[in-house]
Scaffold this motif. Structure first.
Motif, PDB file in Angstrom:
ATOM      1  N   PHE C  14      -9.648 106.040  17.074  1.00  0.00           N
ATOM      2  CA  PHE C  14     -11.047 106.232  16.664  1.00  0.00           C
ATOM      3  C   PHE C  14     -11.507 107.486  17.373  1.00  0.00           C
ATOM      4  O   PHE C  14     -11.748 107.456  18.577  1.00  0.00           O
ATOM      5  N   PHE C  17     -10.119 108.246  20.898  1.00  0.00           N
ATOM      6  CA  PHE C  17      -9.773 107.003  21.586  1.00  0.00           C
ATOM      7  C   PHE C  17      -8.645 106.286  20.834  1.00  0.00           C
ATOM      8  O   PHE C  17      -8.769 105.983  19.645  1.00  0.00           O
ATOM      9  N   VAL C  19      -6.752 103.311  19.726  1.00  0.00           N
ATOM     10  CA  VAL C  19      -6.940 101.847  19.661  1.00  0.00           C
ATOM     11  C   VAL C  19      -5.605 101.141  19.540  1.00  0.00           C
ATOM     12  O   VAL C  19      -5.443 100.041  20.060  1.00  0.00           O
ATOM     13  N   PRO C  38      -7.336  90.494  25.860  1.00  0.00           N
ATOM     14  CA  PRO C  38      -8.739  90.670  26.212  1.00  0.00           C
ATOM     15  C   PRO C  38      -9.529  91.362  25.105  1.00  0.00           C
ATOM     16  O   PRO C  38      -8.956  92.025  24.238  1.00  0.00           O
ATOM     17  N   SER C  39     -10.850  91.191  25.155  1.00  0.00           N
ATOM     18  CA  SER C  39     -11.726  91.800  24.168  1.00  0.00           C
ATOM     19  C   SER C  39     -11.609  93.326  24.228  1.00  0.00           C
ATOM     20  O   SER C  39     -11.526  93.907  25.292  1.00  0.00           O
ATOM     21  N   GLY C  40     -11.550  93.943  23.066  1.00  0.00           N
ATOM     22  CA  GLY C  40     -11.430  95.400  23.006  1.00  0.00           C
ATOM     23  C   GLY C  40      -9.996  95.888  23.066  1.00  0.00           C
ATOM     24  O   GLY C  40      -9.748  97.090  23.113  1.00  0.00           O
ATOM     25  N   SER C  41      -9.028  94.952  23.036  1.00  0.00           N
ATOM     26  CA  SER C  41      -7.639  95.384  23.179  1.00  0.00           C
ATOM     27  C   SER C  41      -7.038  95.849  21.847  1.00  0.00           C
ATOM     28  O   SER C  41      -5.920  96.333  21.815  1.00  0.00           O
ATOM     29  N   GLY C  42      -7.773  95.686  20.743  1.00  0.00           N
ATOM     30  CA  GLY C  42      -7.289  96.205  19.467  1.00  0.00           C
ATOM     31  C   GLY C  42      -6.732  95.144  18.536  1.00  0.00           C
ATOM     32  O   GLY C  42      -6.114  95.472  17.513  1.00  0.00           O
ATOM     33  N   LYS C  43      -6.973  93.859  18.838  1.00  0.00           N
ATOM     34  CA  LYS C  43      -6.431  92.782  18.002  1.00  0.00           C
ATOM     35  C   LYS C  43      -7.001  92.839  16.589  1.00  0.00           C
ATOM     36  O   LYS C  43      -6.257  92.787  15.606  1.00  0.00           O
ATOM     37  N   SER C  44      -8.340  92.954  16.511  1.00  0.00           N
ATOM     38  CA  SER C  44      -8.960  93.001  15.184  1.00  0.00           C
ATOM     39  C   SER C  44      -8.468  94.218  14.421  1.00  0.00           C
ATOM     40  O   SER C  44      -8.115  94.126  13.237  1.00  0.00           O
ATOM     41  N   THR C  45      -8.443  95.348  15.094  1.00  0.00           N
ATOM     42  CA  THR C  45      -8.002  96.577  14.430  1.00  0.00           C
ATOM     43  C   THR C  45      -6.591  96.421  13.890  1.00  0.00           C
ATOM     44  O   THR C  45      -6.294  96.846  12.771  1.00  0.00           O
TER      45      THR C  45
HETATM   46  N1  ADP Z   1     -15.307 101.588  13.902  1.00  0.00           N
HETATM   47  C1  ADP Z   1     -15.021 101.857  15.193  1.00  0.00           C
HETATM   48  N2  ADP Z   1     -15.318 103.071  15.708  1.00  0.00           N
HETATM   49  C2  ADP Z   1     -15.020 103.361  16.997  1.00  0.00           C
HETATM   50  N3  ADP Z   1     -14.456 102.505  17.849  1.00  0.00           N
HETATM   51  C3  ADP Z   1     -14.142 101.276  17.415  1.00  0.00           C
HETATM   52  C4  ADP Z   1     -14.417 100.885  16.056  1.00  0.00           C
HETATM   53  N4  ADP Z   1     -14.002  99.608  15.885  1.00  0.00           N
HETATM   54  C5  ADP Z   1     -13.490  99.218  17.081  1.00  0.00           C
HETATM   55  N5  ADP Z   1     -13.567 100.216  17.991  1.00  0.00           N
HETATM   56  C6  ADP Z   1     -13.093 100.160  19.368  1.00  0.00           C
HETATM   57  O1  ADP Z   1     -11.728  99.869  19.326  1.00  0.00           O
HETATM   58  C7  ADP Z   1     -11.381  98.989  20.365  1.00  0.00           C
HETATM   59  C8  ADP Z   1     -10.644  97.810  19.811  1.00  0.00           C
HETATM   60  O2  ADP Z   1     -11.516  97.043  19.010  1.00  0.00           O
HETATM   61  P1  ADP Z   1     -11.082  95.665  18.350  1.00  0.00           P
HETATM   62  O3  ADP Z   1      -9.852  95.891  17.557  1.00  0.00           O
HETATM   63  O4  ADP Z   1     -12.254  95.116  17.657  1.00  0.00           O
HETATM   64  O5  ADP Z   1     -10.727  94.794  19.626  1.00  0.00           O
HETATM   65  P2  ADP Z   1     -10.573  93.216  19.766  1.00  0.00           P
HETATM   66  O6  ADP Z   1     -10.623  92.619  18.418  1.00  0.00           O
HETATM   67  O7  ADP Z   1      -9.273  93.032  20.454  1.00  0.00           O
HETATM   68  O8  ADP Z   1     -11.694  92.764  20.627  1.00  0.00           O
HETATM   69  C9  ADP Z   1     -12.659  98.622  21.087  1.00  0.00           C
HETATM   70  O9  ADP Z   1     -12.743  99.375  22.275  1.00  0.00           O
HETATM   71  C10 ADP Z   1     -13.730  99.035  20.131  1.00  0.00           C
HETATM   72  O10 ADP Z   1     -14.862  99.487  20.851  1.00  0.00           O
END
Ligand code: ADP
Ligand code: MG
Lengths: 238, 226, 244
Positions: C14, C17, C19, C38-45
């Motif tokens: 992103f 950064f 991810v 942990p939260s923010g580790s990129g699981k959702s992404t």
């Molecule tokens: N659309 C976006 N633009 C910029 N940064 C993003 C976006 N979506 C997620 N992030 C960042 O990417 C990182 C991983 O996010 P995410 O995959 O949601 O983590 P998780 O699901 O593990 O909590 C986080 O630091 C988040 O802030």
């Protein structure tokens, strides 16, 4: 200035533009008077609207509802034609226009401001009360600073409505931009056809209004206000 | 001193006829202007939010031009200016209706666009995750929710616009305001006439608001205010 | 065993950064994988890349035999084959429960209303709420809404299902009803990737557990190994936090 314009667009159109611009000052005076007068009265009614005393509140609601439901055009007819004829008094057009636009402005302004007050979370009132602040102090120190911030962009935006509203005053012979625009547009003179004059008049109104629209939008962004939320709050009340 | 003679308004049958006719015309103009203006507004809002500059810039220009100039100037331009440009005169009713539709559409477009912006991102994302295409997402997911969100604002705008439409009497459209002026010119009871008109406008706006709000509950039964 | 998903050296940024950092993961058909971290580790992404909701910059993503294009041009081809359930349910509030389920089958697969309706009822029965079919989502509890979301995804008859923290937004007392539904689904042989911190669910259902941190896969193990003898310090730390 006029000479310069003459060389640019010809003496006839320079003269026409000069007439329109000089008429525009009356549009500006009327807008400013209505905005300030309407703002003051609107402020009073906003406060009356939120007092704890029931009948005062009802009176304020009735006032706001009435002048929001009455078309501006009818206010102009009533003050400019109806009252003079009925009471056999002479009401100059500028006075009728000022009164009408002030009433119109006051009702909408207090509605906007009430919306702003109402959009403040109830928790803020309660927090203030929990700190031992009475109604007035609570309003003064806790609520209004927050409400002011929310209310500023739509207040500036409403100025645009006021300016546009003044264009109706020509109907009771107020000598503003619209009146002269109509006169010239209907004059049947070559070079002053309606499709030239009215866009020109529109352009002058646009130059008055658009900066305010932009300012309102800029404020909204910089203060980070969700105008849609406010819009919905206002509409619920109206 | 106070000698109100309301009966002078319905003294002559022609006065009553003009009044009733005027109310009908005003309502008809609002219904037509409301519906056509809404459709234009929807198209404008979509164009305004489009990625294509060729659509976005003209629609933005149109919306700002209309919103930042008075209806009366637009009306005169459409009624007197346009026929000269096109060298074709059409009836004033049609011109006035066109002016109203264009005017309404710009205000509606701005509201509808706010609605589009306010539909949660998760909604179109969930729709994408189901394999729905762009157009389907717009038509079946975003549009209905956007409209439901802004419906109260659309109703308020409609009522506000209604209160500004009396000015079309200036170009000879025989609406409610025109009827009032017709009567006042003949019975010289301007005060009473405009009081009655004022009340009529207030009642009509209450009626419009009521009917439209009830319609909203029929069309968006699922909608819950947050 | 047949491979259902193959991620090869997947990288995503992103802006500046990063991810996702060189993700390599292969999942076979009918396999159940739990992703935690942990939260923010990129699981959702990560799972959003699997069904082409997110574009990525380098590496390759293969899903159901289709190679996902980096810019998402063939996204809908993937998305109609992959079901997804979100943390916030994301049900369509303006459609009845039944319509929520039938919209995509009708519009995307071209089923008739009747066919789609029958299918939707079948899956609503599977998640045990057929009686709510005519209600609007707002009239259901959170647990019921999430089960509808599962039925909605299933009505597309996907080849695999993705879950992004499906129970995180739920009240504790209804978490089980959603987890039970997911266990039932697992028993039917569905390929599943679940981002979840429900460790009981992981132990019961998962074939493998993936632990992520700061965009990287730190550890992949069977649940038994993962919980009893995690190799990495960060995994141990995470587990001590989650398991309390
Ligand atoms: N659309 C976006 N633009 C910029 N940064 C993003 C976006 N979506 C997620 N992030 C960042 O990417 C990182 C991983 O996010 P995410 O995959 O949601 O983590 P998780 O699901 O593990 O909590 C986080 O630091 C988040 O802030
Ligand atoms: Mg997440």
């Amino acid at each position: 200035m006029i000479e310069f314009l003459s060389t640019l667009i010809g003496p006839f159109h320079a003269k026409m533009l000069a007439v329109l611009l000089s008429a525009t000052q009356w549009t500006v005076y009327l807008s400013l008077t209505a905005f300030i007068g309407g703002g003051l009265i609107g402020l009073i009614f906003t406060l009356l609207r939120i007092t704890p005393i029931n009948w005062i509140r009802k009176f304020a609601v009735a006032y706001i509802w009435t002048f929001q439901s009455v078309p501006l055009l009818m206010l102009l007819f009533l003050t400019g034609l109806g009252i003079p004829i009925f009471y056999q008094v002479n009401v100059p057009p500028w006075m009728a226009a000022t009164v009408s636009l002030t009433l119109f402005t006051s009702a909408y302004m207090s509605e906007v401001w009430r919306g702003a007050l109402q959009s403040i979370d109830v928790g803020q009132w309660e927090a203030g009360r929990a700190l031992g602040l009475g109604f007035v102090k609570n309003l003064r120190y806790v609520i209004s600073p927050q409400a002011l911030k929310i209310a500023t962009p739509p207040t500036v935006g409403f100025m645009v409505q006021v300016i546009k509203g003044t264009s109706l005053a020509y109907i009771i012979d107020f000598n503003d931009l619209m009146r002269w625009g109509k006169k010239i547009g209907n004059s049947q003179i070559d070079g002053a056809e309606p499709f030239i004059v009215f866009p020109l008049v529109a352009l002058i109104y646009f130059l008055l209004c658009f900066p305010l629209t932009l300012l309102s939008r800029r404020l909204e962004q910089s203060l980070n206000i969700d105008s849609n939320k406010l819009m919905l709050t206002i509409n619920k009340g109206g | 001193m106070i000698d109100l003679r309301f009966y002078e308004i319905w003294r002559e049958q022609i006065f009553v006829e003009k009044l009733i006719n005027g109310i009908g015309t005003s309502i008809l103009l609002m219904i037509l202007g409301g519906i056509i203006g809404f459709i234009f507004g929807l198209a404008l809002a979509t164009a305004r939010g489009s990625k294509i500059r060729f659509l976005r810039i003209p629609s933005a220009t149109f919306i700002e031009s209309v919103r930042n100039t008075p209806l009366i100037v637009q009306l005169f331009f459409v009624c007197f200016g346009l026929p000269m440009i096109f060298e074709y005169r059409w009836p004033f009713f049609a011109s006035a209706l066109l002016a109203l539709c264009l005017n309404f559409s710009a205000y509606y477009a701005e509201i509808i666009r706010a609605g589009f912006d306010n539909v949660e991102y998760g909604q179109s994302e969930a729709a994408r995750a189901l394999g729905l295409g762009k157009n389907d997402i717009l038509a079946y997911i975003v549009l209905p929710q956007a409209l439901a969100k802004v419906y109260p604002s659309l109703v308020s705008q409609f009522v506000f616009l209604f209160l500004t439409t009396g000015i079309i009497s200036e170009v000879g459209v025989e609406d409610l305001t025109w009827a009032g002026r017709y009567i006042a010119d003949r019975n010289f009871r301007d005060f009473e006439v405009f009081i009655v008109l004022t009340i009529a406008y207030a009642l009509l706006s209450v009626m419009f608001r009521g009917v439209l709000t009830a319609t909203g509950q029929l069309v968006f039964p699922w909608y819950r205010e947050k | 065993m047949e491979t259902c998903i193959n991620l090869n050296d997947l990288n995503k940024w992103f802006g500046s950064f990063q991810v996702l950092d060189s993700i390599n993961l292969s999942i076979s058909t009918a396999e159940k994988v739990v992703i935690c971290g942990p939260s923010g580790s990129g699981k959702s992404t990560l799972i959003r890349c699997v069904n082409a909701l997110e574009p990525f910059q380098s590496g390759s993503v293969n899903v159901c035999g289709i190679s996902v294009e980096k810019n998402g041009r063939n996204a809908t081809d993937i998305q109609r084959r992959v079901g997804m359930v979100f943390q916030q349910f994301n049900l369509f509030p303006h459609l009845s429960v039944l319509k929520n389920c039938t919209l995509a089958p009708c519009r995307v697969l071209g089923l008739s209303d009747d066919e789609a309706g029958a299918k939707a009822m079948h899956y609503l029965e599977r998640v045990r709420i057929p009686e709510q079919a005519s209600k609007y989502p707002a009239d259901l509890s959170g647990g019921q809404q999430q089960r509808v979301a599962i039925a909605r995804a299933l009505t597309m008859e996907p080849e695999l299902m993705l879950f992004d923290e499906p129970t995180s937004a739920l009240d504790p007392e209804v978490v089980t009803e959603v987890l039970d539904t997911m266990v039932d689904l697992a028993e039917t042989g569905m390929t599943m990737i679940c981002v979840t911190h429900e460790m009981g669910f992981a132990k019961q259902v998962a074939d493998r557990v993936v632990f992520m941190d700061e965009g990287k896969i730190i550890e992949i193990a069977t649940p038994e190994k993962f919980f009893s003898e995690p190799t990495h310090e960060r995994t141990q730390f995470f587990l001590s936090r989650v398991l309390g």
